[in-house]
Design a protein around this motif. Structure first.
Motif, PDB file in Angstrom:
ATOM      1  N   ASP A   1     -25.326 -17.625 -11.833  1.00  5.08           N
ATOM      2  CA  ASP A   1     -24.518 -16.968 -12.865  1.00  5.08           C
ATOM      3  C   ASP A   1     -23.570 -15.981 -12.194  1.00  5.08           C
ATOM      4  OD1 ASP A   1     -23.429 -15.634 -15.004  1.00  5.08           O
ATOM      5  OD2 ASP A   1     -25.340 -14.958 -15.854  1.00  5.08           O
ATOM      6  N   PRO A   2     -22.238 -16.181 -12.301  1.00  8.21           N
ATOM      7  CA  PRO A   2     -21.300 -15.280 -11.616  1.00  8.21           C
ATOM      8  C   PRO A   2     -21.067 -13.966 -12.352  1.00  8.21           C
ATOM      9  CG  PRO A   2     -20.084 -16.966 -12.781  1.00  8.21           C
ATOM     10  CD  PRO A   2     -21.547 -17.301 -12.973  1.00  8.21           C
ATOM     11  N   LYS A   3     -21.579 -13.861 -13.585  1.00  4.57           N
ATOM     12  CA  LYS A   3     -21.403 -12.656 -14.395  1.00  4.57           C
ATOM     13  C   LYS A   3     -19.943 -12.403 -14.787  1.00  4.57           C
ATOM     14  CE  LYS A   3     -25.814 -11.771 -13.963  1.00  4.57           C
ATOM     15  NZ  LYS A   3     -26.745 -12.024 -15.086  1.00  4.57           N
ATOM     16  N   LEU A   4     -19.119 -13.423 -14.674  1.00  3.15           N
ATOM     17  CA  LEU A   4     -17.734 -13.371 -15.141  1.00  3.15           C
ATOM     18  C   LEU A   4     -17.473 -14.638 -15.947  1.00  3.15           C
ATOM     19  CD1 LEU A   4     -15.853 -12.125 -11.941  1.00  3.15           C
ATOM     20  CD2 LEU A   4     -16.478 -10.760 -13.951  1.00  3.15           C
ATOM     21  N   ASN A   5     -16.553 -14.545 -16.894  1.00  4.18           N
ATOM     22  CA  ASN A   5     -16.330 -15.638 -17.833  1.00  4.18           C
ATOM     23  C   ASN A   5     -14.925 -16.228 -17.650  1.00  4.18           C
ATOM     24  OD1 ASN A   5     -16.052 -17.368 -19.983  1.00  4.18           O
ATOM     25  ND2 ASN A   5     -16.640 -15.901 -21.547  1.00  4.18           N
ATOM     26  N   PHE A   6     -14.880 -17.455 -17.129  1.00  2.63           N
ATOM     27  CA  PHE A   6     -13.603 -18.142 -16.939  1.00  2.63           C
ATOM     28  C   PHE A   6     -13.533 -19.405 -17.801  1.00  2.63           C
ATOM     29  CE2 PHE A   6     -14.021 -15.659 -13.026  1.00  2.63           C
ATOM     30  CZ  PHE A   6     -12.777 -15.045 -12.987  1.00  2.63           C
ATOM     31  N   THR A   7     -14.171 -19.365 -18.971  1.00  3.21           N
ATOM     32  CA  THR A   7     -14.207 -20.558 -19.825  1.00  3.21           C
ATOM     33  C   THR A   7     -12.852 -20.886 -20.448  1.00  3.21           C
ATOM     34  OG1 THR A   7     -15.017 -19.175 -21.651  1.00  3.21           O
ATOM     35  CG2 THR A   7     -16.655 -20.396 -20.371  1.00  3.21           C
ATOM     36  N   ASP A   8     -11.910 -19.957 -20.388  1.00  4.75           N
ATOM     37  CA  ASP A   8     -10.558 -20.251 -20.890  1.00  4.75           C
ATOM     38  C   ASP A   8      -9.578 -20.062 -19.736  1.00  4.75           C
ATOM     39  OD1 ASP A   8      -8.390 -20.864 -22.426  1.00  4.75           O
ATOM     40  OD2 ASP A   8      -8.673 -19.263 -23.894  1.00  4.75           O
ATOM     41  N   MET A   9      -9.745 -20.871 -18.709  1.00  4.54           N
ATOM     42  CA  MET A   9      -8.978 -20.706 -17.476  1.00  4.54           C
ATOM     43  C   MET A   9      -7.478 -20.840 -17.707  1.00  4.54           C
ATOM     44  SD  MET A   9      -9.314 -20.070 -14.217  1.00  4.54           S
ATOM     45  CE  MET A   9     -10.894 -20.628 -13.563  1.00  4.54           C
ATOM     46  N   ASN A  10      -7.072 -21.767 -18.550  1.00  4.55           N
ATOM     47  CA  ASN A  10      -5.638 -21.958 -18.778  1.00  4.55           C
ATOM     48  C   ASN A  10      -5.004 -20.699 -19.365  1.00  4.55           C
ATOM     49  OD1 ASN A  10      -5.673 -24.562 -17.805  1.00  4.55           O
ATOM     50  ND2 ASN A  10      -5.897 -25.511 -19.808  1.00  4.55           N
ATOM     51  N   HIS A  11      -5.696 -20.050 -20.300  1.00  2.00           N
ATOM     52  CA  HIS A  11      -5.172 -18.821 -20.914  1.00  2.00           C
ATOM     53  C   HIS A  11      -5.103 -17.693 -19.886  1.00  2.00           C
ATOM     54  CE1 HIS A  11      -4.278 -15.863 -23.970  1.00  2.00           C
ATOM     55  NE2 HIS A  11      -5.340 -15.154 -23.637  1.00  2.00           N
ATOM     56  N   ILE A  12      -6.132 -17.570 -19.070  1.00  2.00           N
ATOM     57  CA  ILE A  12      -6.147 -16.543 -18.020  1.00  2.00           C
ATOM     58  C   ILE A  12      -4.979 -16.762 -17.056  1.00  2.00           C
ATOM     59  CG2 ILE A  12      -7.434 -15.694 -16.015  1.00  2.00           C
ATOM     60  CD1 ILE A  12     -10.005 -16.387 -17.635  1.00  2.00           C
ATOM     61  N   ARG A  13      -4.770 -18.009 -16.687  1.00  2.00           N
ATOM     62  CA  ARG A  13      -3.667 -18.330 -15.782  1.00  2.00           C
ATOM     63  C   ARG A  13      -2.321 -18.004 -16.420  1.00  2.00           C
ATOM     64  NH1 ARG A  13      -3.363 -24.454 -14.251  1.00  2.00           N
ATOM     65  NH2 ARG A  13      -2.282 -24.530 -16.240  1.00  2.00           N
ATOM     66  N   GLU A  14      -2.171 -18.274 -17.707  1.00  2.00           N
ATOM     67  CA  GLU A  14      -0.910 -17.990 -18.404  1.00  2.00           C
ATOM     68  C   GLU A  14      -0.609 -16.496 -18.422  1.00  2.00           C
ATOM     69  OE1 GLU A  14      -1.345 -19.716 -22.242  1.00  2.00           O
ATOM     70  OE2 GLU A  14      -1.324 -21.786 -21.503  1.00  2.00           O
ATOM     71  N   ILE A  15      -1.625 -15.677 -18.724  1.00  2.00           N
ATOM     72  CA  ILE A  15      -1.407 -14.230 -18.750  1.00  2.00           C
ATOM     73  C   ILE A  15      -1.074 -13.723 -17.348  1.00  2.00           C
ATOM     74  CG2 ILE A  15      -2.542 -12.000 -19.078  1.00  2.00           C
ATOM     75  CD1 ILE A  15      -3.976 -13.141 -21.461  1.00  2.00           C
ATOM     76  N   TYR A  16      -1.800 -14.217 -16.362  1.00  2.00           N
ATOM     77  CA  TYR A  16      -1.537 -13.822 -14.975  1.00  2.00           C
ATOM     78  C   TYR A  16      -0.094 -14.144 -14.593  1.00  2.00           C
ATOM     79  CZ  TYR A  16      -1.428 -14.283  -9.894  1.00  2.00           C
ATOM     80  OH  TYR A  16      -1.078 -14.202  -8.571  1.00  2.00           O
ATOM     81  N   GLU A  17       0.347 -15.359 -14.878  1.00  2.00           N
ATOM     82  CA  GLU A  17       1.705 -15.764 -14.488  1.00  2.00           C
ATOM     83  C   GLU A  17       2.757 -14.985 -15.262  1.00  2.00           C
ATOM     84  OE1 GLU A  17       0.976 -20.343 -12.917  1.00  2.00           O
ATOM     85  OE2 GLU A  17       1.702 -20.036 -14.968  1.00  2.00           O
ATOM     86  N   ASP A  18       2.485 -14.700 -16.536  1.00  2.00           N
ATOM     87  CA  ASP A  18       3.444 -13.963 -17.358  1.00  2.00           C
ATOM     88  C   ASP A  18       3.573 -12.514 -16.884  1.00  2.00           C
ATOM     89  OD1 ASP A  18       5.157 -13.697 -19.792  1.00  2.00           O
ATOM     90  OD2 ASP A  18       3.574 -12.286 -20.371  1.00  2.00           O
ATOM     91  N   CYS A  19       2.450 -11.887 -16.551  1.00  2.00           N
ATOM     92  CA  CYS A  19       2.475 -10.472 -16.171  1.00  2.00           C
ATOM     93  C   CYS A  19       2.950 -10.249 -14.741  1.00  2.00           C
ATOM     94  CB  CYS A  19       1.090  -9.862 -16.353  1.00  2.00           C
ATOM     95  SG  CYS A  19       0.572  -9.673 -18.083  1.00  2.00           S
TER      96      CYS A  19
END
Length: 561
Positions: A298-316
């Motif tokens: 268990d990594p104790k982090l949640n990346f179940t919505d990877m596409n959304h995380i990537r979108e925010i990262y690229e936008d910001c």
């Protein structure tokens, strides 16, 4: 490059013949600290504005980070403003500790304490550079001079903490970094950290974070691990410290260096999403976390919505995540190779057949669905694709389970189209080929009408009758036949139009949609003059679907002849 390499010195390894880290295994996640808003932000061509930083901070909280380095509030008004906004607008969750970075210089430390006033949980992270090279060419001082800077900074931070906690409800923890630890003599690194922890009054109950930055990655990951293990062994206040890593990626091995550093005794990792940072970047915490996940930890982090995380990262950040970036890239769960596609297809089918409790699909280290990725893009079709790729697309995207014997024929059709187009083709284009080559074949024989019924054959037998009309060469003819089933009866009827030399080999069938309006698809395999011929039929009635499949196979063969 010729002789240019001769001006570089090889890194001197640590003498640690009895190292223990190679025999250890990672079994739990470290403490994660995101430094996206500080280390990552300072490396951007256009640093994030206030709105972008707030959006990014909220995303980090949703992912599950409990320690987040906000910035360097004493360095600029923008950094100061983001911290004050988070505090004054009560945007920091109670279980999240913000971290602020400051050099071990008096006026910057005082400004930092002004910035954190009103916060609930804070890590004051102070540092000074300790490496041999920095001492020689930047500070032009000896090791004692560097130790004095760190100790004086620690003394002031302890004093200001005591004053602030006496007046306010605030929990302040300490973090010290001997910056450029990677280029510092290990005994000197141990010495300065021991002195700092003594000045801060660290105890096993009130630990200080000792951050050991791989500020410039100078060695192979195993040597970095040796440094960490050596430090942990010789550090007198080890029981009063949380050992933290802050790896950079100058040699392209930050992930490996981090993992081996954790094996060597570190408990905490500072890094960024997708490895953003100065030069070649920081350690990628997403990559590290998902590596643990793929090993059943268990990594104790949640990346179940990877596409959304990537979108925010690229936008910001206005940075792009590479298509081949581990776990997050657009193409990392994609197979173009025919052999890979075939293995993936078999793996997916194996798991469905055996109801496996574990993920067992070749070439896919984790289930893409765990990251919110879909199965449709896993296999993409180009001229390198094989027979199994087209079949996988038909099954996963459109629900058509082509029999294995049919894969080479259909795969060849798809490959031919790719060669002619000179590009990748979409799942929709694959389906168009299927429709054109199988479902839409109505010539030269076209079944106009049909009727199937049963009659008593005596002695408990049931005889199936087929009656219909078929058009060929603009002529319509009535046909009829009897058999022990619909397919047998239809073959008997075909004798009357000179099609008695087709031999039935096999068929398979399945529904292609659920509910009352579902249709059946039938795959027919015939033999004619020693050659195998395939046909596909679809109808709400499975018997009629099989008959249409037979006509399809005959038409496809007759057209070729």
């Amino acid at each position: 490059m010729n002789q240019g390499y001769q001006k570089y010195k090889a890194f001197e390894p640590v003498a640690l013949p009895d190292r223990t880290w190679p025999d250890k295994t990672l079994t739990q996640a470290p403490i994660w600290c995101s430094v996206d808003l500080r280390d990552g932000n300072q490396a951007l061509v256009n640093p994030m504005n206030l709105e972008q930083k707030l959006q990014f901070f909220q995303m980090l909280c949703k992912i599950g980070f409990k320690e987040i380095e906000i910035g360097f509030p004493s360095a600029s008004e923008t950094e100061y403003e983001i911290l004050r906004t988070l505090i004054e607008e009560d945007l920091i969750p109670d279980d999240v500790t913000i971290q602020v970075l400051v050099q071990a210089r008096e006026h910057l430390i005082r400004k930092t304490f002004e910035a954190i006033r009103g916060a609930k949980n804070v890590i004051v992270h102070f540092y000074n550079s300790t490496s041999t090279l920095q001492r020689k060419v930047v500070f032009r001082t000896d090791m004692q001079g560097v130790i004095d800077i760190a100790v004086e900074g620690a003394r002031l931070i302890k004093k200001l903490t005591d004053e602030m906690t006496a007046e306010n409800e605030i929990k302040i923890r300490y973090e010290y970094s001997p910056e450029s630890f990677s280029g510092t003599e290990m005994d000197n690194a141990v010495l300065i950290c021991d002195r700092v922890l003594e000045e801060l009054g660290a105890t096993p109950e009130n630990k200080v974070i000792v951050n050991l930055p791989n500020t410039v990655e100078l060695s192979t990951p195993n040597t970095h691990a040796d440094q960490i293990e050596y430090f942990c062994r010789h550090f007198r206040h080890r029981d009063s410290a949380v050992i933290s890593l802050h790896p950079h990626n100058d040699r392209g091995t930050a992930t490996a260096a981090t993992e081996l550093g954790l094996l060597a005794g570190a408990e905490r990792v500072e890094g960024t999403l997708f490895g953003n940072g100065e030069r070649t970047g920081n350690a990628d915490i997403m990559n590290l976390a998902m590596n643990l996940y793929s090993q059943g930890v268990d990594p104790k982090l949640n990346f179940t919505d990877m596409n959304h995380i990537r979108e925010i990262y690229e936008d910001c950040t206005q940075m792009k995540v590479h298509p081949r970036h581990p776990y997050a890239g657009e193409l990392v769960f994609t197979a173009f190779s025919g052999s890979h596609q075939d293995a993936i297809n078999k793996g997916v089918n194996y798991m469905a057949e055996h109801e496996s409790a574990y993920w067992e699909v070749p070439y896919l280290p984790i289930d893409p669905a765990d990251l919110g990725r879909q199965y449709e893009p896993i296999i993409r079709i180009n001229s390198q694709s094989g027979k199994g790729g087209a079949a996988f697309v038909m099954q996963q995207t459109f629900g058509y389970q082509l029999p294995k014997a049919m894969h080479p024929e259909f795969g060849a059709m798809v490959k031919k189209t790719c060669d002619e187009c000179g590009r990748e083709i979409s799942p929709g284009e694959v389906f168009d080929i299927f429709k054109r080559e199988y479902l839409e074949i109505t010539e030269p024989y076209h079944l106009l009408t049909y009727k199937i019924f049963e009659e008593d054959g005596g002695e408990g037998r049931v005889v199936v009758d087929f009656e219909g009309t078929i058009r060929h060469d603009h002529c319509t003819k009535a046909i009829s036949g009897k058999g022990n089933g619909p397919i047998d009866a239809f073959f008997s009827a075909l004798h009357s139009v000179g099609l008695g030399d087709y031999e039935f080999v096999s068929y398979s069938e399945h529904a292609v949609s659920a509910g009352a309006d579902s249709k059946a698809v039938s795959y027919i395999q015939l033999r004619h003059d020693g050659k195998i011929v395939f046909g596909v039929g679809m109808d709400s009635n499975i018997s009629i679907a099989s008959i249409k499949g037979i006509i399809c196979a005959i038409n496809r063969n007759e057209r070729k002849n």
